[in-house]
Design an enzyme around this catalytic site. Sequence first.
Site, short mmCIF file in Angstrom:
data_model
loop_
_atom_site.label_atom_id
_atom_site.label_comp_id
_atom_site.label_asym_id
_atom_site.label_seq_id
_atom_site.Cartn_x
_atom_site.Cartn_y
_atom_site.Cartn_z
N ASP A 180 0.78 -1.25 0.00
CA ASP A 180 0.00 0.00 0.00
C ASP A 180 0.80 1.27 0.00
O ASP A 180 1.33 1.71 1.02
CB ASP A 180 -0.95 0.04 1.21
CG ASP A 180 -2.31 -0.47 0.81
OD1 ASP A 180 -3.14 -0.62 1.70
OD2 ASP A 180 -2.52 -0.70 -0.38
N TYR A 207 -9.82 2.35 9.11
CA TYR A 207 -10.08 3.17 7.92
C TYR A 207 -10.62 4.53 8.32
O TYR A 207 -10.22 5.55 7.80
CB TYR A 207 -11.07 2.46 6.98
CG TYR A 207 -10.40 1.39 6.18
CD1 TYR A 207 -10.07 0.17 6.76
CD2 TYR A 207 -10.05 1.60 4.86
CE1 TYR A 207 -9.41 -0.81 6.03
CE2 TYR A 207 -9.40 0.63 4.11
CZ TYR A 207 -9.08 -0.57 4.72
OH TYR A 207 -8.43 -1.54 4.00
N HIS A 265 -2.28 -7.70 -5.28
CA HIS A 265 -2.20 -6.96 -4.03
C HIS A 265 -1.56 -7.74 -2.89
O HIS A 265 -0.81 -7.20 -2.08
CB HIS A 265 -3.61 -6.52 -3.66
CG HIS A 265 -3.67 -5.66 -2.45
ND1 HIS A 265 -3.33 -4.32 -2.47
CD2 HIS A 265 -4.00 -5.95 -1.18
CE1 HIS A 265 -3.48 -3.83 -1.26
NE2 HIS A 265 -3.90 -4.79 -0.45
#
Lengths: 433, 422
Positions: free
Chosen positions: A227, A352, A409
Amino acid sequence: MWLNTALGVGGMVVCWLMSRRKAKRLEVGDGWWGSGERSLREKEDESIRPFKIETSDKEIEDLHHRLDRARYAPPLEGAAFHYGFNSDYLQKVVAYWRNQFDWRKQVEILNKYPHFHTTIEGIDIHFIHVKPPYVPHGRAVQPILMVHGWPGSFYEFYKIIPLLTEPARYGLGDGDVVFEVICPSIPGYGFSEAPHQKGFDTRATARIFHKLMKRLGFKEYYIQGGDWGSGITTNMLIQVMLGAYVPWLVGFTREDVRRMYPFMQKNVYDILRETGYLHIQATKPDTAGCGLNDSPVGLAAYILEKFSTWTDKSFLHRDDGGLERKYSLDDLLTNVMIYWVTSSIASSMRYYKENLSRDPALSDNTRFGVYVPAGIAAFPEEITHVPCCWAKMIFKNIVSYSYMPRGGHFAAFEEPKLLAQDIIHFVRRVEQL
Amino acid sequence: MLLEILLILGTIIFYFLRSRKKEETLSFKEGWWGRGQKPDTEEDATIWPFKVETTEKDLSDLYRRLDEARFTEPLEDSCFHYGTNSVYLRKVVSYWKNQFNWKKQVEILNKYPQFKTKIQGIDIHFVHVKPPCLPEGQSAKPLLMVHGWPGSFYEFYKIIPLLTDPASHGLSDEHIFEVICPSIPGYGFSEAPHKKGFNSVSAASVFYELMLRLGFSEFYAQGGDWGWLICTNLAQIAPNHLRGLHLNLASVTNMGFTHLLSILLGRYLPGLFGFQEEDVRRMFPFLKKGLYRILSESGYAHIQATKPDTVGCGLNDSPVGLAAYILEKFSTWTDLEFRNLEDGGLERLPVQVPTGIASFPNEVMHTPQAWAQKKYTNIVSFHLMPKGGHFAALEEPELLAEDILQFVGKVEKEQLWRKKGE
């Protein structure tokens, strides 16, 4: 073309405004995440306690019970994975989970590496710590901290750990670079206690992990993580507009162009399509996490959807989401079980909100650059491709940037050898400097 | 920085919307939503009565799931900022287990006559309530009322008697209605479509067929939330059958340049953009009342618009999760409400059927009359309501009923259905 002009003008104005900001060092600060008030008199218990993951008949029976009573809604005809996790395929996964998946055996596998707990800033931090079984005399061992993401866990690193602690054995060089690996669980994920206070963000996490490494006796260490995660700046948008036509002018390579264009399709539409989870988690994590903490089938659908789409976008067209092409059900379900047995899905989602609900321009990694030597492995199936020239905006000292030939990912999970090779290649470069 | 975000966001969304396919005509396509192939035989058009039922098995399964619910402790002092607070949720679940009487509620649901009929391959459920008595010489006006998400036909249970029997409730009996409340396919007791592509126009066409099948060639339509869009589409596909359209939500989604300008300057030059004082009060400061609110309340819409089967899975399996998800909206939207819909080109076509709009103060996004007029070209009444939020029929049935009655009064008195607006 009007779009280009509008953005170009807007961009220039903003660039000027932004260039007036100066780079500063990020303050470390301190924190307290335990329940209630911090006790100022008591000194924090700094012991490092070995820990073994356990399970019980009760836990397994409760799981089976819930799997048996799961309620499904049939998918639309021809939906594949376009509406999310296909419930016909989900029933197959659940049948495997119920009848063949052996959690006790998986727990033994999880315990093959040493686990520990230690209390930092009021909460128990879980981590595994794997040392190389054999180190040639005089050879330095590099400590490396590997940090998972969402919806992953420390378990993602289980295949890559041996490649880093015993590279020679796996044909990755002659052992000139050898690691001892530390994989913590982010607070709120898996076996790390969830913060009880609001505001637990990446800065707090970084500080806690740094304290962890210090407590383990490491003054210097390597860090590995996925990320890139930074806000889109107008600068980048100008480059995007021009990059399709004159890539060399804006610093894109041909491979960058191939991976990024058509821009709207590959980036804007795809991002909008794939970020619903991010939007709801960044705003209502407790709502989103509630049902998932109560329904293991719902939890599996939610988490495994990401392991499908983020591994390869073309998996959306498959009735089975392509999951078993790259992963075994045992591995996938073990990761899901980590969230289930620790009831950590809601707290993992709160991360988040804590990180994304402020103005993105004020987020730490856009204001402060990273001057530490950095290595970037760009996997082709990542949701968005970040060219080196964009990465340079944050990482001022990029020592290696590699276009990986395949993988998405969950790089460590999916292509451990490729990733290990790149890590070793990067560390070699740094150590020679 | 905020201006930068607005500019970027605005242009991206603009580009996104512009580049989507535009539909030039409102074609009324016959859909087929049943399983497998459409049979060659003609569709069975019977209407059969329906009653909601429950069983001991249903109840004991529910109670078991409630008993075994696993909750996560909320963060200290988080209230509802992170979503439904699980401490409060536990109280709700305790009431649900110990005091809520589903059998009794089922009886209440069955107090109005319900029916089912097959349209375009799927069974459509609806409530059909006729006035108990009609003064001589007067006929009942058919009124279609459409619910939204996460609502249902049940939202209308309090307002129905005010419309079918206004005199008994202190309202003028100049206009009396027979009310039809269907369940949108995929919601409640209406069968879910089996094919992809069932959107608001499809729902409008199904409900249009329903009204025709019930023998109504002219009728009124009322809706909020999805009901707003479905009724609007109905007015666009069958304008000659719709005498009037009443909405308790009017959202306008095509952002033109004037819109953007009116957002930036409307606070300072309201008269220039046709804003009333109340409009300004409800809309500005725009970032706070508009953009941020939308962003913070639309996560559910984003995930449902992209991965509905994923998000629905756990909710279908955990009643507590379902309650947390749905009740969060009934909490937040009674005070804040959001709507952001795309209808792929239909948004550009104006609505010429006489329209009445009741604008409730606690919606997240306020649409001033000046904006609504661009789409609804024949607004007969537009009222800023004194109180109430998103679930208007449930929350403020008298206020909504009064507004519907005065709107219909205007339409009938001036025979407005004869002239459609320009």
